[in-house]
Design a protein around this motif. Structure first.
Motif, PDB file in Angstrom:
ATOM      1  N   THR A  50       0.718  -1.171  -0.060  1.00  0.00           N
ATOM      2  CA  THR A  50      -0.080   0.037   0.217  1.00  0.00           C
ATOM      3  C   THR A  50       0.838   1.259   0.095  1.00  0.00           C
ATOM      4  N   LEU A  51       0.552   2.291  -0.768  1.00  0.00           N
ATOM      5  CA  LEU A  51       1.123   3.359  -0.751  1.00  0.00           C
ATOM      6  C   LEU A  51       0.034   4.522  -0.330  1.00  0.00           C
ATOM      7  N   ILE A  52       0.669   5.494   0.519  1.00  0.00           N
ATOM      8  CA  ILE A  52      -0.273   6.544   0.939  1.00  0.00           C
ATOM      9  C   ILE A  52       0.225   7.797   0.633  1.00  0.00           C
ATOM     10  N   VAL A  53      -0.123   8.651  -0.185  1.00  0.00           N
ATOM     11  CA  VAL A  53       0.087   9.967  -0.389  1.00  0.00           C
ATOM     12  C   VAL A  53      -0.296  10.941   0.358  1.00  0.00           C
ATOM     13  N   GLY A  54       0.558  11.537   1.353  1.00  0.00           N
ATOM     14  CA  GLY A  54      -0.113  12.601   2.298  1.00  0.00           C
ATOM     15  C   GLY A  54      -0.370  13.592   1.665  1.00  0.00           C
ATOM     16  N   PRO A  55      -1.197  14.551   2.562  1.00  0.00           N
ATOM     17  CA  PRO A  55      -1.819  15.825   2.249  1.00  0.00           C
ATOM     18  C   PRO A  55      -0.524  16.863   1.881  1.00  0.00           C
ATOM     19  N   ASP A  56       0.480  16.724   2.337  1.00  0.00           N
ATOM     20  CA  ASP A  56       1.552  17.833   1.990  1.00  0.00           C
ATOM     21  C   ASP A  56       2.426  17.110   0.758  1.00  0.00           C
ATOM     22  N   ALA A  57       2.071  15.917   0.334  1.00  0.00           N
ATOM     23  CA  ALA A  57       3.148  15.232  -0.680  1.00  0.00           C
ATOM     24  C   ALA A  57       2.990  16.100  -2.026  1.00  0.00           C
ATOM     25  N   ASP A  58       4.149  16.043  -2.758  1.00  0.00           N
ATOM     26  CA  ASP A  58       4.043  16.501  -4.170  1.00  0.00           C
ATOM     27  C   ASP A  58       4.972  15.387  -5.085  1.00  0.00           C
ATOM     28  N   ILE A  59       4.227  14.585  -5.546  1.00  0.00           N
ATOM     29  CA  ILE A  59       4.636  13.390  -6.541  1.00  0.00           C
ATOM     30  C   ILE A  59       4.764  13.614  -7.653  1.00  0.00           C
ATOM     31  N   ARG A  60       5.713  13.672  -8.625  1.00  0.00           N
ATOM     32  CA  ARG A  60       5.999  13.764  -9.713  1.00  0.00           C
ATOM     33  C   ARG A  60       6.642  12.514 -10.290  1.00  0.00           C
ATOM     34  N   ALA A  61       5.782  11.472 -10.293  1.00  0.00           N
ATOM     35  CA  ALA A  61       6.428  10.120 -10.529  1.00  0.00           C
ATOM     36  C   ALA A  61       5.396   9.110 -10.948  1.00  0.00           C
ATOM     37  N   ASP A  62       5.790   8.014 -11.856  1.00  0.00           N
ATOM     38  CA  ASP A  62       4.668   6.991 -12.058  1.00  0.00           C
ATOM     39  C   ASP A  62       4.699   6.198 -10.899  1.00  0.00           C
ATOM     40  N   ILE A  63       3.728   5.731 -10.596  1.00  0.00           N
ATOM     41  CA  ILE A  63       3.637   4.782  -9.422  1.00  0.00           C
ATOM     42  C   ILE A  63       2.876   3.261  -9.812  1.00  0.00           C
ATOM     43  N   THR A  64       3.680   2.428  -9.021  1.00  0.00           N
ATOM     44  CA  THR A  64       2.932   1.075  -9.026  1.00  0.00           C
ATOM     45  C   THR A  64       2.995   0.519  -7.726  1.00  0.00           C
ATOM     46  N   ALA A  65       1.668   0.015  -7.210  1.00  0.00           N
ATOM     47  CA  ALA A  65       1.299  -0.590  -6.109  1.00  0.00           C
ATOM     48  C   ALA A  65       0.189  -1.147  -6.062  1.00  0.00           C
ATOM     49  N   ALA A  66      -0.062  -2.045  -5.091  1.00  0.00           N
ATOM     50  CA  ALA A  66      -1.257  -2.846  -4.884  1.00  0.00           C
ATOM     51  C   ALA A  66      -2.568  -1.986  -4.661  1.00  0.00           C
ATOM     52  N   THR A  67      -2.399  -0.872  -3.684  1.00  0.00           N
ATOM     53  CA  THR A  67      -3.285  -0.114  -3.297  1.00  0.00           C
ATOM     54  C   THR A  67      -2.501   1.495  -3.356  1.00  0.00           C
ATOM     55  N   VAL A  68      -3.380   2.412  -3.772  1.00  0.00           N
ATOM     56  CA  VAL A  68      -2.626   3.806  -3.729  1.00  0.00           C
ATOM     57  C   VAL A  68      -4.117   4.746  -2.767  1.00  0.00           C
ATOM     58  N   THR A  69      -3.630   5.422  -1.832  1.00  0.00           N
ATOM     59  CA  THR A  69      -4.674   6.126  -1.259  1.00  0.00           C
ATOM     60  C   THR A  69      -4.044   7.651  -1.410  1.00  0.00           C
ATOM     61  N   ILE A  70      -4.786   8.619  -2.060  1.00  0.00           N
ATOM     62  CA  ILE A  70      -3.883  10.036  -2.342  1.00  0.00           C
ATOM     63  C   ILE A  70      -4.622  11.117  -1.545  1.00  0.00           C
ATOM     64  N   PHE A  71      -4.129  11.799  -0.679  1.00  0.00           N
ATOM     65  CA  PHE A  71      -4.516  12.931  -0.107  1.00  0.00           C
ATOM     66  C   PHE A  71      -3.613  14.177  -0.506  1.00  0.00           C
ATOM     67  N   GLY A  72      -2.684  13.985  -1.303  1.00  0.00           N
ATOM     68  CA  GLY A  72      -1.906  15.169  -1.833  1.00  0.00           C
ATOM     69  C   GLY A  72      -2.064  15.232  -3.186  1.00  0.00           C
ATOM     70  N   ALA A  73      -0.979  15.884  -4.021  1.00  0.00           N
ATOM     71  CA  ALA A  73      -0.565  15.924  -5.475  1.00  0.00           C
ATOM     72  C   ALA A  73       0.084  14.794  -6.129  1.00  0.00           C
ATOM     73  N   VAL A  74      -0.601  14.095  -7.049  1.00  0.00           N
ATOM     74  CA  VAL A  74       0.187  13.168  -8.046  1.00  0.00           C
ATOM     75  C   VAL A  74       0.326  13.946  -9.448  1.00  0.00           C
TER      76      VAL A  74
END
Length: 119
Positions: A50-74
């Motif tokens: 599992t990947l959790i993207v927190g509310p302060d996160a700034d992701i500029r990437a390709d993501i591979t995971a089983a489960t992704v929960t996004i609170f920030g920016a991807v």
């Protein structure tokens, strides 16, 4: 009772974590659940976890995971085996491939979505 490295068991992290002051550039791979609150540029691979993207996160990437929960920016494509969940503070600019997708009111999603199950 001490765990590996002499640390008490209760002090060990349950998941890997990238703090909000961290900037990571390159290929980030984890064989455990991960939470990201900082900035990551490149690729993120937590394929069976599992990947959790927190509310302060700034992701500029390709993501591979089983489960992704996004609170920030991807910004990048997301491939999830099980589910992608975009919460009310989350935004995704990129394509999503996942068996299931949940987008809460207030979330931002720009890109294509493919919910076909992979063979």
């Amino acid at each position: 009772m001490a765990g590996p490295g002499g640390r008490p068991h209760e002090e060990r992290r349950v998941v890997a974590w990238v703090g909000k002051s961290v900037v990571f550039k390159g290929e980030l791979t984890s064989s455990e659940d991960m939470t990201i609150d900082g900035r990551v540029e490149g690729t993120i691979n937590v394929r069976e976890h599992t990947l959790i993207v927190g509310p302060d996160a700034d992701i500029r990437a390709d993501i591979t995971a089983a489960t992704v929960t996004i609170f920030g920016a991807v910004h990048g494509s997301i491939t999830a085996r099980d589910k992608v969940d975009v919460r009310h503070t989350g935004s995704v600019e990129g394509d999503i491939t996942s068996a299931r997708l949940a987008v809460v009111e207030g979330a931002v999603l720009r890109g294509k979505v493919d919910t076909k199950k992979r063979q």
